[in-house]
Design an enzyme around this catalytic site. Structure first.
Site, PDB file in Angstrom:
ATOM      1  N   SER A 119     -44.921  45.241 -76.383  1.00 43.18           N
ATOM      2  CA  SER A 119     -44.191  46.578 -75.934  1.00 43.18           C
ATOM      3  C   SER A 119     -44.747  47.745 -76.813  1.00 43.18           C
ATOM      4  CB  SER A 119     -43.434  45.820 -75.474  1.00 43.18           C
ATOM      5  OG  SER A 119     -42.322  45.055 -74.851  1.00 43.18           O
ATOM      6  N   HIS A 140     -50.374  46.545 -70.905  1.00 44.07           N
ATOM      7  CA  HIS A 140     -49.090  46.388 -71.379  1.00 44.07           C
ATOM      8  C   HIS A 140     -49.104  46.160 -69.396  1.00 44.07           C
ATOM      9  CE1 HIS A 140     -45.153  48.149 -71.721  1.00 44.07           C
ATOM     10  NE2 HIS A 140     -45.034  47.030 -72.010  1.00 44.07           N
ATOM     11  N   GLU A 152     -49.719  49.641 -68.385  1.00 46.41           N
ATOM     12  CA  GLU A 152     -50.190  50.704 -69.560  1.00 46.41           C
ATOM     13  C   GLU A 152     -50.569  50.441 -70.100  1.00 46.41           C
ATOM     14  OE1 GLU A 152     -46.439  51.620 -71.767  1.00 46.41           O
ATOM     15  OE2 GLU A 152     -46.998  53.749 -72.024  1.00 46.41           O
ATOM     16  N   ASN A 190     -41.937  52.801 -73.138  1.00 48.96           N
ATOM     17  CA  ASN A 190     -39.985  51.886 -73.907  1.00 48.96           C
ATOM     18  C   ASN A 190     -39.603  53.245 -74.426  1.00 48.96           C
ATOM     19  OD1 ASN A 190     -39.999  49.387 -73.169  1.00 48.96           O
ATOM     20  ND2 ASN A 190     -41.948  48.181 -73.976  1.00 48.96           N
TER      21      ASN A 190
HETATM   22  P1  NAD Z   1     -40.910  35.401 -74.456  1.00 50.45           P
HETATM   23  O1  NAD Z   1     -40.038  35.145 -75.653  1.00 50.45           O
HETATM   24  O2  NAD Z   1     -39.642  35.122 -73.253  1.00 50.45           O
HETATM   25  O3  NAD Z   1     -42.243  34.410 -75.123  1.00 50.45           O
HETATM   26  C1  NAD Z   1     -43.033  35.130 -76.220  1.00 50.45           C
HETATM   27  C2  NAD Z   1     -43.923  33.295 -76.230  1.00 50.45           C
HETATM   28  O4  NAD Z   1     -45.270  33.066 -77.389  1.00 50.45           O
HETATM   29  C3  NAD Z   1     -42.855  31.763 -75.823  1.00 50.45           C
HETATM   30  O5  NAD Z   1     -42.878  31.402 -75.099  1.00 50.45           O
HETATM   31  C4  NAD Z   1     -43.167  31.723 -77.297  1.00 50.45           C
HETATM   32  O6  NAD Z   1     -43.378  29.787 -78.058  1.00 50.45           O
HETATM   33  C5  NAD Z   1     -44.531  32.301 -77.517  1.00 50.45           C
HETATM   34  N1  NAD Z   1     -45.651  32.141 -78.968  1.00 50.45           N
HETATM   35  C6  NAD Z   1     -45.003  32.849 -80.053  1.00 50.45           C
HETATM   36  N2  NAD Z   1     -45.798  32.490 -80.549  1.00 50.45           N
HETATM   37  C7  NAD Z   1     -47.425  31.649 -80.776  1.00 50.45           C
HETATM   38  C8  NAD Z   1     -48.221  31.077 -81.145  1.00 50.45           C
HETATM   39  N3  NAD Z   1     -48.676  31.955 -82.082  1.00 50.45           N
HETATM   40  N4  NAD Z   1     -48.921  30.812 -80.099  1.00 50.45           N
HETATM   41  C9  NAD Z   1     -48.907  31.095 -78.838  1.00 50.45           C
HETATM   42  N5  NAD Z   1     -47.477  31.190 -78.223  1.00 50.45           N
HETATM   43  C10 NAD Z   1     -46.683  31.819 -79.161  1.00 50.45           C
HETATM   44  O7  NAD Z   1     -41.364  36.899 -74.888  1.00 50.45           O
HETATM   45  P2  NAD Z   1     -41.765  38.043 -73.558  1.00 50.45           P
HETATM   46  O8  NAD Z   1     -40.675  38.574 -73.181  1.00 50.45           O
HETATM   47  O9  NAD Z   1     -42.838  37.040 -72.980  1.00 50.45           O
HETATM   48  O10 NAD Z   1     -42.686  39.129 -74.491  1.00 50.45           O
HETATM   49  C11 NAD Z   1     -44.108  38.728 -74.608  1.00 50.45           C
HETATM   50  C12 NAD Z   1     -44.649  39.934 -74.810  1.00 50.45           C
HETATM   51  O11 NAD Z   1     -44.898  41.165 -73.950  1.00 50.45           O
HETATM   52  C13 NAD Z   1     -44.114  40.610 -75.864  1.00 50.45           C
HETATM   53  O12 NAD Z   1     -44.884  41.602 -76.957  1.00 50.45           O
HETATM   54  C14 NAD Z   1     -42.861  41.522 -75.565  1.00 50.45           C
HETATM   55  O13 NAD Z   1     -43.106  42.918 -76.479  1.00 50.45           O
HETATM   56  C15 NAD Z   1     -43.985  41.667 -74.630  1.00 50.45           C
HETATM   57  N6  NAD Z   1     -43.403  42.380 -73.229  1.00 50.45           N
HETATM   58  C16 NAD Z   1     -42.492  42.459 -72.558  1.00 50.45           C
HETATM   59  C17 NAD Z   1     -42.103  42.531 -71.226  1.00 50.45           C
HETATM   60  C18 NAD Z   1     -40.916  41.932 -70.907  1.00 50.45           C
HETATM   61  O14 NAD Z   1     -40.015  42.359 -70.019  1.00 50.45           O
HETATM   62  N7  NAD Z   1     -39.898  40.500 -71.814  1.00 50.45           N
HETATM   63  C19 NAD Z   1     -42.441  43.123 -70.499  1.00 50.45           C
HETATM   64  C20 NAD Z   1     -43.541  44.161 -71.169  1.00 50.45           C
HETATM   65  C21 NAD Z   1     -43.932  43.424 -72.098  1.00 50.45           C
END
Ligand code: NAD
Length: 282
Positions: A119, A140, A152, A190
């Site tokens: 993000s 993204h 994005e 963001n």
């Molecule tokens: P989340 O916390 O829901 O999930 C993250 C996952 O990554 C978890 O299941 C965790 O176990 C896993 N993880 C951690 N270390 C790992 C590793 N070494 N190998 C494999 N998996 C691993 O987070 P999220 O909201 O899904 O966010 C994930 C990414 O997407 C981040 O970079 C976030 O900034 C981005 N993002 C999030 C949103 C949102 O609305 N939540 C929107 C766009 C982008």
């Protein structure tokens, strides 16, 4: 290079949505996370979200079964070894992403494109951890991935035109619309959204208004489909805090300081929908 096999790293809020959309569009997808129970619950979430599409007439039972049949899971990063495209969607943590890209670079074919769903973290810095910075790019997706139209796309300093072309074509093939942004903290989405959410948390902390009033003002007054506090819960409060920290560090302006109340919720393990409680209870 044709993209047929995709690996998604991280099966959380975003990862399972990304897997859902790729599998639905005919790609073979390997979903990778650190523990089998997380992978099982991600698969159950995908199935449940596909049931919603079936109820709306957007998917058939047969298509659901076919899509789920294209998804394999693993708790080992080396399961990405035959991927043409990797999308990293692990937690929003710089050191974690740097380490994952170092490892992925050693595992996947030389021709593979490495995309990150970050993000806010610098694509250029992530790419510098690999021997192929020209094949690293930001892809993204928005939350919830099966519903939201936008992807994005962010080029790092070294990202090649060919890599951008491949990723744009893939995103459009998924039925998404692409907007391109440059590699600055938070990109466009963001840089604008997160300070608004952070300001809503300041309003709550300072008693400017109650939770419901804050969300009602933004929903009915500004025509936002969700209020900022409900949206923060959907995104994940830990993810919101991590993004604010990247904006604060990267842009160096105090206007991006994370609200202390946001820090307090995260410290208490109130992460929003994914933990069952944030500003609202689920
Ligand atoms: P989340 O916390 O829901 O999930 C993250 C996952 O990554 C978890 O299941 C965790 O176990 C896993 N993880 C951690 N270390 C790992 C590793 N070494 N190998 C494999 N998996 C691993 O987070 P999220 O909201 O899904 O966010 C994930 C990414 O997407 C981040 O970079 C976030 O900034 C981005 N993002 C999030 C949103 C949102 O609305 N939540 C929107 C766009 C982008």
């Amino acid at each position: 290079m044709p993209i047929e096999t995709v690996a998604v790293i991280g099966a959380g809020t975003m990862g399972n949505g990304i897997v859902h959309v790729f599998a639905q569009h005919g790609y073979a997808v390997t979903m990778i996370d650190v523990r089998d129970d997380l992978l099982e619950s991600a698969r159950a979430t995908i199935a449940k979200n596909m049931d919603r599409q079936i109820n709306k007439g957007a998917l058939t039972q047969e298509q659901k079964a076919e899509a789920l049949g294209r998804v394999t899971t693993s708790s080992e990063l080396r399961a990405a070894e035959s991927a043409d495209l990797v999308i990293e969607a692990a937690s929003e943590n710089r050191d974690l992403k740097f380490q994952l890209f170092r490892e992925l670079d050693a595992v996947v074919p030389e021709s593979a494109v490495l995309a990150t769903n970050t993000s806010s973290i610098s694509i250029t810095e992530i790419a510098a951890r690999t021997s192929r910075p020209e094949q690293v790019i930001g892809m993204h997706f928005m939350n919830p991935v099966p519903v939201m139209q936008l992807v994005e796309v962010i080029r790092g300093l070294a990202t090649s035109d060919e890599t951008a072309r491949v990723v744009l074509a893939v995103a459009e093939g998924l039925g998404k619309t692409v907007a391109e942004a440059q590699d600055y903290p938070g990109f466009v989405s963001n840089r604008i959204l997160m300070p608004m959410i952070n300001e809503a948390v300041f309003c709550l902390m300072e008693g400017v208004a109650e939770r419901d009033a804050i969300d009602t003002v933004m929903k009915l007054g500004m025509n936002h489909p969700l209020g900022p506090l409900a949206l923060a819960d959907l995104i994940g409060l830990d993810t919101c805090l991590a993004i604010m920290q990247v904006l604060h560090d990267g842009l160096g302006d105090d206007k991006y300081r994370p609200c202390p109340l946001l820090r307090k919720y995260v410290a208490a393990g109130k992460l929003g929908r994914k933990s069952g409680e944030g500003f609202y209870t689920y």
